[in-house]
Write a protein that holds these residues in place. Sequence first.
Motif, short mmCIF file in Angstrom:
data_model
loop_
_atom_site.label_atom_id
_atom_site.label_comp_id
_atom_site.label_asym_id
_atom_site.label_seq_id
_atom_site.Cartn_x
_atom_site.Cartn_y
_atom_site.Cartn_z
N ASP A 162 39.26 52.85 32.87
CA ASP A 162 38.30 52.02 33.15
C ASP A 162 38.60 50.50 33.65
O ASP A 162 37.91 50.10 34.57
CB ASP A 162 37.53 51.99 31.88
CG ASP A 162 36.66 53.06 31.76
OD1 ASP A 162 36.49 54.05 32.62
OD2 ASP A 162 35.85 53.28 30.75
N ALA A 163 39.62 50.04 33.00
CA ALA A 163 40.07 48.66 33.31
C ALA A 163 40.79 48.54 34.86
O ALA A 163 40.39 47.83 35.48
CB ALA A 163 41.15 48.17 32.49
N TRP A 172 37.37 47.98 41.83
CA TRP A 172 36.20 47.67 42.58
C TRP A 172 35.72 46.31 42.60
O TRP A 172 34.98 46.08 43.40
CB TRP A 172 34.92 48.57 41.73
CG TRP A 172 35.09 50.09 42.44
CD1 TRP A 172 35.39 51.09 41.35
CD2 TRP A 172 34.97 50.57 43.50
NE1 TRP A 172 35.52 52.16 42.23
CE2 TRP A 172 35.19 51.82 43.52
CE3 TRP A 172 34.68 49.96 44.78
CZ2 TRP A 172 35.03 52.72 44.89
CZ3 TRP A 172 34.58 50.76 45.93
CH2 TRP A 172 34.76 52.28 45.86
N LEU A 173 36.02 45.51 41.70
CA LEU A 173 35.90 43.96 41.97
C LEU A 173 36.52 43.34 43.03
O LEU A 173 35.95 42.65 43.67
CB LEU A 173 36.35 43.44 40.56
CG LEU A 173 36.02 41.88 40.36
CD1 LEU A 173 34.46 41.56 40.32
CD2 LEU A 173 36.63 41.31 39.14
N LEU A 232 34.64 42.76 50.27
CA LEU A 232 33.56 42.92 51.18
C LEU A 232 32.61 41.92 51.36
O LEU A 232 32.01 41.45 52.32
CB LEU A 232 32.63 44.26 50.71
CG LEU A 232 33.46 45.62 50.89
CD1 LEU A 232 32.56 46.90 50.50
CD2 LEU A 232 33.65 46.04 52.65
N ALA A 233 32.39 41.24 50.29
CA ALA A 233 31.39 40.24 50.12
C ALA A 233 32.18 38.95 51.06
O ALA A 233 31.33 38.63 51.88
CB ALA A 233 31.32 39.55 48.92
#
Length: 98
Positions: A33-34, A40-41, A47-48
């Motif tokens: 999960d980490a 994704w972060l 992308l941002a």
Amino acid sequence: MFVSEQAYAEKLRQDEIVYARWVRRQAAIRERDAKVRRFWLGFGAILALAFLAALVVAGWLLWTAVGLGVLAVPVVVVLSIAAAVGGHRCITIVQHWH
């Protein structure tokens, strides 16, 4: 129903094995999960940043090619609609005198 000490000890040993397996599985899940969150972060940040850069470039091109007058038209339209829909907020104050 009575259980012998040997059966009880065997049950405790089995519980310890199952618990140790669960702890290892939870640690593997946390680690995975980490990694996924970190990926994704980072991907979302890239992308941002690209999206914001595209907006800045598009705005600059629009500003230089068209001028301020045309850019002000959508702002005026949106503000007019907001004023028409929102209306005014009158507050009536009734004061009682003796």
